[in-house]
Design an enzyme around this catalytic site. Structure first.
Site, PDB file in Angstrom:
ATOM      1  N   GLU A 177       0.840  -1.223  -0.210  1.00 26.03           N
ATOM      2  CA  GLU A 177       0.148   0.030   0.186  1.00 26.03           C
ATOM      3  C   GLU A 177       0.853   1.279   0.055  1.00 26.03           C
ATOM      4  OE1 GLU A 177      -2.758  -0.316   3.354  1.00 26.03           O
ATOM      5  OE2 GLU A 177      -4.348  -1.556   2.036  1.00 26.03           O
ATOM      6  N   GLU A 374      -5.685  -8.642  -0.800  1.00 23.99           N
ATOM      7  CA  GLU A 374      -6.585  -7.988   0.723  1.00 23.99           C
ATOM      8  C   GLU A 374      -7.892  -7.832   0.469  1.00 23.99           C
ATOM      9  OE1 GLU A 374      -4.742  -5.228   3.045  1.00 23.99           O
ATOM     10  OE2 GLU A 374      -2.611  -5.772   2.722  1.00 23.99           O
TER      11      GLU A 374
HETATM   12  P1  P53 Z   1      -6.818  -2.482   9.691  1.00 20.96           P
HETATM   13  C1  P53 Z   1      -5.997   1.906   5.684  1.00 20.96           C
HETATM   14  C2  P53 Z   1      -6.778   1.787   4.656  1.00 20.96           C
HETATM   15  C3  P53 Z   1      -6.848   0.677   3.859  1.00 20.96           C
HETATM   16  C4  P53 Z   1      -6.371  -0.297   4.116  1.00 20.96           C
HETATM   17  O1  P53 Z   1      -6.680  -2.462   7.894  1.00 20.96           O
HETATM   18  C5  P53 Z   1      -5.233  -0.142   5.307  1.00 20.96           C
HETATM   19  C6  P53 Z   1      -5.156   0.881   6.055  1.00 20.96           C
HETATM   20  C7  P53 Z   1      -4.236   1.097   7.206  1.00 20.96           C
HETATM   21  O2  P53 Z   1      -5.019   0.518   8.472  1.00 20.96           O
HETATM   22  O3  P53 Z   1      -4.288  -1.371   5.465  1.00 20.96           O
HETATM   23  C8  P53 Z   1      -4.315  -2.379   4.831  1.00 20.96           C
HETATM   24  O4  P53 Z   1      -6.094  -3.438  10.209  1.00 20.96           O
HETATM   25  C9  P53 Z   1      -3.266  -3.101   5.445  1.00 20.96           C
HETATM   26  C10 P53 Z   1      -3.229  -4.239   6.407  1.00 20.96           C
HETATM   27  C11 P53 Z   1      -4.260  -3.965   7.268  1.00 20.96           C
HETATM   28  C12 P53 Z   1      -5.608  -3.987   6.429  1.00 20.96           C
HETATM   29  O5  P53 Z   1      -5.254  -3.033   5.196  1.00 20.96           O
HETATM   30  O6  P53 Z   1      -6.590  -0.816   9.926  1.00 20.96           O
HETATM   31  O7  P53 Z   1      -2.228  -3.538   4.266  1.00 20.96           O
HETATM   32  O8  P53 Z   1      -2.027  -4.231   7.078  1.00 20.96           O
HETATM   33  O9  P53 Z   1      -4.450  -4.729   8.222  1.00 20.96           O
HETATM   34  C13 P53 Z   1      -6.786  -3.732   7.510  1.00 20.96           C
HETATM   35  O10 P53 Z   1      -8.336  -2.973   9.778  1.00 20.96           O
END
Ligand code: P53
Length: 476
Positions: A177, A374
């Protein structure tokens, strides 16, 4: 017309080392940026402390103890039918401070053992090199990625990993990201992406562009080296894909949405095309932003373009033009609510069609294979008296997104490598540090304060996802 996903489609799940391994000081591991972040909440940002402060609680230090329990966890992934699994290599296990010249053998051995265990179970490892876990020493000694020295350190780390795992890992990604830092207004993304700590008076935006440039060069150099080590390696970038819609049909809103997308996704332009888009160069000119970009950098960017685009997709966004502000005054704090969509308890707007839109947008712009690495729904889970977890909300979210993903492939012709939902096993949230923002098919008994037995159990979604994989996405 094909109505099915490709037979060799990759199904599995995705995690990052710092969010589940724990063992933060074991076998020579150094302190990472994730090790100095406390726990926050839906409305409360995580605090970034100056080093590890006694008395503070740091949820990543122990994670879910995957470091010691991965065999048990991989057995559960296999039971669901995973044929692939994305994780990251914790930079601080390999180069504890980041600036050493020799790697830490114990760290390298851990990933050999982990990848072997996956492969024995018919699960292909998919690896991110830098996933929010930069050595903290590179922050305090060098100022993070604003410093060009970090290009050399990252390339050394990447080279070590490619050489060591070239016959075990085919799919790689350089920076997770990388575009989160387009939101330079908050402290979180610049720190987790690039190890940036801002001081009052800093030109946050200019520093971010320099750091991102250094990462883009480091990534391109790594791509070239990886291909030289093994030409069959597939090395991608990784973009957080949240499409930004115009609030209305007002051309002002439409143009602002386009501008916002350009600011958020130029990173992918550089990764894929090997140079900066004209619109960003013009913007820099107007803003007086002058990142140091050498002739050699330009050559490296051109020669190190990526093989595919890895993306995360959770939500979409919208923007509305404020007549008092110019297009150049826009920043990513100015997003507005989309009245057509519901949101999660953390305010993430649920938009399955946005995934189809995103896959098409990326295909139109880049003509590269895409890989969803993801997607998922962070939610509170309730454990029933009999131990079961009925997470129908998670199943509904994933089903709706897989349906749209299939349409993108079968009706729109998107070239898609696979689907790896986020956090197949509950882990520490990156954004908030919470355990109770859960994504898993597998429940982990641990709470936001770190209390719990760490026992694993299967949620309803576990059995559902197993059936999805067995039917190659037909039985949703
Ligand atoms: P969490 C922000 C917006 C979109 C994805 O996020 C993001 C974030 C940062 O928080 O992160 C990604 O755990 C990232 C992972 C993360 C996952 O999305 O905040 O690549 O490490 O855990 C979900 O709910």
């Amino acid at each position: 017309m094909t109505t099915e996903l490709p037979k060799d489609f990759l199904w599995g799940g995705a995690v990052a080392a710092h969010q589940l391994e724990g063992a933060w000081q074991e076998d020579g591991k150094g302190v990472s940026v994730a090790d100095v972040m406390t726990v926050g909440g839906p409305e409360k940002a995580r605090t970034i402390t100056d080093g590890v402060v006694p008395g503070e609680y740091y949820p990543n230090h122990d994670g879910i103890d995957f470091y010691h329990r991965y065999k048990e966890d991989i057995a559960l992934f296999k039971e669901m039918g995973f044929n692939s699994f994305r994780t990251s290599i914790a930079w601080t296990r390999i180069y504890p401070n980041g600036d050493e010249t020799q790697p830490n053998e114990a760290g390298l051995q851990f990933y050999d053992d982990l990848f072997d265990e996956l492969l024995r179970n018919g699960i292909e490892p998919v690896v991110t090199l830098s996933h929010f876990e930069l050595p903290y020493h590179l922050v305090t000694e060098y100022g993070g990625f604003r410093n060009r020295k970090l290009i050399e350190f990252f390339v050394r780390f990447a080279t070590t990993c490619f050489e060591r795992y070239k016959n075990k890992v085919k799919y790689w990604m350089t920076f997770n990201e990388i575009n989160n830092q387009a939101n330079f207004v908050d402290d979180f993304a610049p720190f987790t992406n690039s190890g940036l700590r801002y001081q009052p008076g800093d030109d946050r935006e200019a520093i971010m562009y320099q750091a991102a440039h250094n990462e883009l060069v480091a990534s391109a150099e790594a791509v070239q080296i990886g291909h030289a080590i093994n030409p069959t390696l597939q090395i991608g970038c990784m973009i957080a894909m949240g499409p930004i819609y115009p609030y209305s049909m007002n051309p002002e809103d439409v143009l602002l949405a386009q501008k916002a997308m350009e600011h958020n996704y130029y990173f992918a332009d550089v990764h894929v095309h090997g140079d900066y888009p004209a619109t960003l160069l013009k913007y820099w000119e107007r803003k007086g932003i002058t990142p140091e970009i050498t002739a050699e950098d330009r050559q490296i960017l051109k020669n190190g373009t990526v093989d595919y685009i890895g993306l995360s997709y959770y939500m979409s966004h919208a923007v509305k033009k404020d007549p008092a502000k110019s297009f150049d005054d826009f920043d990513l704090k100015q997003l507005v609510k989309n009245n057509y969509l519901k949101a999660s308890d953390w305010g993430w707007q649920i938009d399955p069609r946005g995934l189809r839109y995103a896959l098409n947008w990326l295909t139109d712009r880049y003509r590269k294979p895409l890989f969803i690495v993801e997607n998922g729904f962070g939610a509170y889970d309730k454990v029933e008296a009999n131990g079961q977890i009925h997470d129908s909300y998670r199943i509904n979210y994933l089903r709706a997104h897989i349906e749209q993903m299939k349409l993108a492939v079968t009706e729109d012709g998107v070239d898609l490598i696979g689907y790896l939902p986020w956090g197949p096993i509950d882990l520490v949230s990156a954004g908030t540090g919470e355990m109770d923002k859960r994504y898993g098919f597998i429940y982990v008994d641990k709470d936001n304060q770190g209390e719990g037995t760490l026992a694993r159990s299967r949620k309803d979604s576990f059995f559902w996802y197993k059936q999805v994989i067995t039917s190659n996405g037909e039985n949703l």
